[in-house]
Design an enzyme around this catalytic site. Structure first.
Site, PDB file in Angstrom:
ATOM      1  N   ASN A  82      14.781  -2.664  49.770  1.00 48.32           N
ATOM      2  CA  ASN A  82      15.426  -1.447  49.405  1.00 48.32           C
ATOM      3  C   ASN A  82      14.889  -0.980  47.980  1.00 48.32           C
ATOM      4  OD1 ASN A  82      17.316   0.321  48.954  1.00 48.32           O
ATOM      5  ND2 ASN A  82      19.149  -0.781  49.005  1.00 48.32           N
ATOM      6  N   GLY A  85      30.762   3.346  46.021  1.00 47.28           N
ATOM      7  CA  GLY A  85      30.083   2.564  45.157  1.00 47.28           C
ATOM      8  C   GLY A  85      29.540   3.649  44.198  1.00 47.28           C
ATOM      9  N   MET A 110      32.314   2.676  37.293  1.00 48.64           N
ATOM     10  CA  MET A 110      33.608   2.634  37.491  1.00 48.64           C
ATOM     11  C   MET A 110      34.494   1.527  36.784  1.00 48.64           C
ATOM     12  SD  MET A 110      36.432   4.216  38.558  1.00 48.64           S
ATOM     13  CE  MET A 110      35.771   5.222  40.174  1.00 48.64           C
ATOM     14  N   ARG A 111      34.075   0.425  36.678  1.00 46.42           N
ATOM     15  CA  ARG A 111      34.335  -0.514  35.820  1.00 46.42           C
ATOM     16  C   ARG A 111      34.900  -0.199  34.494  1.00 46.42           C
ATOM     17  NH1 ARG A 111      30.235  -4.892  37.733  1.00 46.42           N
ATOM     18  NH2 ARG A 111      28.907  -3.105  37.391  1.00 46.42           N
ATOM     19  N   GLY A 146      34.988  -0.066  46.521  1.00 46.61           N
ATOM     20  CA  GLY A 146      35.836  -0.443  47.714  1.00 46.61           C
ATOM     21  C   GLY A 146      36.210  -1.715  47.914  1.00 46.61           C
ATOM     22  N   GLU A 147      35.223  -2.739  47.705  1.00 44.00           N
ATOM     23  CA  GLU A 147      35.353  -4.077  47.842  1.00 44.00           C
ATOM     24  C   GLU A 147      36.058  -4.795  46.898  1.00 44.00           C
ATOM     25  OE1 GLU A 147      31.757  -5.683  49.296  1.00 44.00           O
ATOM     26  OE2 GLU A 147      31.222  -4.138  50.262  1.00 44.00           O
ATOM     27  N   ARG A 193      14.782   0.163  53.842  1.00 42.94           N
ATOM     28  CA  ARG A 193      15.920   1.185  54.044  1.00 42.94           C
ATOM     29  C   ARG A 193      15.161   2.569  53.744  1.00 42.94           C
ATOM     30  NH1 ARG A 193      19.927   2.896  49.322  1.00 42.94           N
ATOM     31  NH2 ARG A 193      21.335   4.362  50.585  1.00 42.94           N
ATOM     32  N   ASP A 214      19.370   6.030  56.624  1.00 43.68           N
ATOM     33  CA  ASP A 214      20.911   6.119  56.371  1.00 43.68           C
ATOM     34  C   ASP A 214      21.385   7.321  57.160  1.00 43.68           C
ATOM     35  OD1 ASP A 214      21.707   4.372  54.688  1.00 43.68           O
ATOM     36  OD2 ASP A 214      20.958   5.092  52.897  1.00 43.68           O
ATOM     37  N   LYS A 238      14.932  -4.212  45.493  1.00 47.07           N
ATOM     38  CA  LYS A 238      15.731  -5.340  45.960  1.00 47.07           C
ATOM     39  C   LYS A 238      15.179  -5.646  47.200  1.00 47.07           C
ATOM     40  CE  LYS A 238      20.104  -3.215  43.901  1.00 47.07           C
ATOM     41  NZ  LYS A 238      21.046  -2.523  44.368  1.00 47.07           N
TER      42      LYS A 238
END
Length: 404
Positions: free
Chosen positions: A8, A209, A283-284, A329-330, A92, A149, A15
């Protein structure tokens, strides 16, 4: 060991994961790693099947200046130090355009077609194609598989994918595609093992994400998605705006003097949570910040998820379950709780204890519909598709060149 390498590739990182093929279609994850900091502070990090560290090393900037060089670092490490020579590589690829509704074995003709969609996914497609070209040049007989995708969303009714512009543009490929399909496909295949009856019904999956979208599943098939022609559409994301009036883009060009290239770069890299907050695209960091604009960005994100859930529930004509997946989300119990509040009109409640534990089922006992957290695994989907295509052609006498 017969193994499959999954790649990816992004703009600043590659990755990769290695899966061993154990027979009867079974795959086991053996290695997970990435080369990040491409062109700035290159570093290879990798871990084994039990998360034990296998590598953590820095490289000179000049030795890892682009994606093919990063692929060379990863491939050389796998080959020289771990003696791994994959029997195939799965990639991907973000955009398959109108041409591809399923994974495909790659040749030069496929690459030429995929190059036509670079303008539709400029943040992803060029980087997805770089390692493919590199492997084609250096190991031309090594099977490579492109997994898209966009492919999972090709089950939409045709009317869902039109834009209200002259029909000729649709013929040329200007249509709604949807993205994050490998993630949704994994969730759709996992749901029957989690809740068999629910899997047959109407489910909204929220892939939240740095890239974010939502998908409406009916009987495990995609019938609607929040993303469209490109991965700019739908929900606000880390650096992408999500749904935006096309007039805003015209304004950027006519009134702000942006060239098309500058406007494209602005929309892909400077908007979303980053643009609205002026603080971060993470977001964190936004959740931890006391900056009012950080709070605004989080509020806007939650609001738009709730709004789009209403649209997807309408497309489904009802709702039997809601699923969270991907990084936010996780892992963010607060964002999940706030989104659940937005869905109260659907009868959604959460169990605070189960939500804080990131349990599989997090809905309250009085919730009208169950709410699940299902970690996604796009890499496993790519490995499975790659293995399936290899098995499909196993009756042929094609010799597979190993990377050596």
């Amino acid at each position: 060991m017969d193994s499959i390498l999954v790649v990816n590739a992004g703009s600043s990182s590659v990755k990769f994961q290695v899966f061993s093929a154990e027979g009867e279609g079974k795959l086991l994850r053996q290695i997970k790693g990435q080369v990040d900091g491409i062109g700035s502070r290159p570093r290879l990090r990798a871990s084994g099947a039990d998360n034990e560290p296998l590598a953590d090393r820095a490289y000179p900037i000049e030795s890892v200046s682009d994606v093919p060089a990063a692929m060379g670092v990863a491939g050389g490490w796998l080959r020289d130090e771990l003696r791994i020579s994959p029997m195939a590589v799965g990639h991907r690829v973000v955009h398959g355009g109108p041409d591809y509704d399923r994974p495909v074995l790659i040749d030069h003709g496929v690459v030429a077609r995929l190059e036509r969609f670079v303008a539709l996914a400029p943040l992803h497609q060029p980087n997805n194609l770089d390692p493919i070209r590199s492997l084609l040049a250096n190991f031309p007989a090594l099977p490579q598989v492109a997994c898209f995708d966009t492919a999972f969303h090709r089950t939409h009714d045709a009317v869902a994918d039109y834009y209200a512009i002259p029909y000729q543009f649709y013929v040329e490929g200007v249509r709604r595609y949807g993205f994050h399909g490998l993630s949704y496909e994994y969730v759709a295949k996992t749901l029957p093992h989690v809740a068999p009856e629910i899997a047959k019904g109407r489910v909204i999956v929220a892939h939240l994400g740095s890239g974010a979208s939502m998908c409406a599943l009916k009987g495990g098939r995609s019938i609607e998605s929040t993303m469209g022609f490109t991965a700019l559409d739908g929900l606000p994301m880390g650096t992408r705006p999500g749904q935006i009036d096309p007039g805003v883009v015209l304004y950027l060009v006519s009134e702000k003097g942006m060239s098309p290239a500058k406007a494209q770069d602005f929309l892909y890299r400077d908007c979303g949570l980053k643009g609205l907050s002026g603080v971060s695209n993470d977001m964190r960091e936004l959740e931890a910040s006391e900056d009012p604009k950080a709070k605004l960005a989080v509020d806007y994100f939650v609001y738009r998820v709730g709004l789009n859930a209403g649209m997807l529930a309408a497309a489904l004509q009802g709702l039997d379950a809601f699923v969270f997946t991907a990084g936010i989300g996780e892992n963010s119990m607060r964002i999940r709780a706030r989104i659940a509040d937005q869905l109260a009109w659907l009868g959604v409640t959460l169990d605070p204890t189960q939500n804080s534990r990131h349990a599989r089922l997090i809905s309250g006992s009085d919730s009208r519909i169950p709410v699940y957290v299902i970690p996604t695994d796009e890499e496993l989907m790519i490995a499975q598709h790659t293995l399936s295509l290899l098995l499909d052609r196993s009756s042929s006498s094609v010799r597979h060149e190993r990377v050596s």
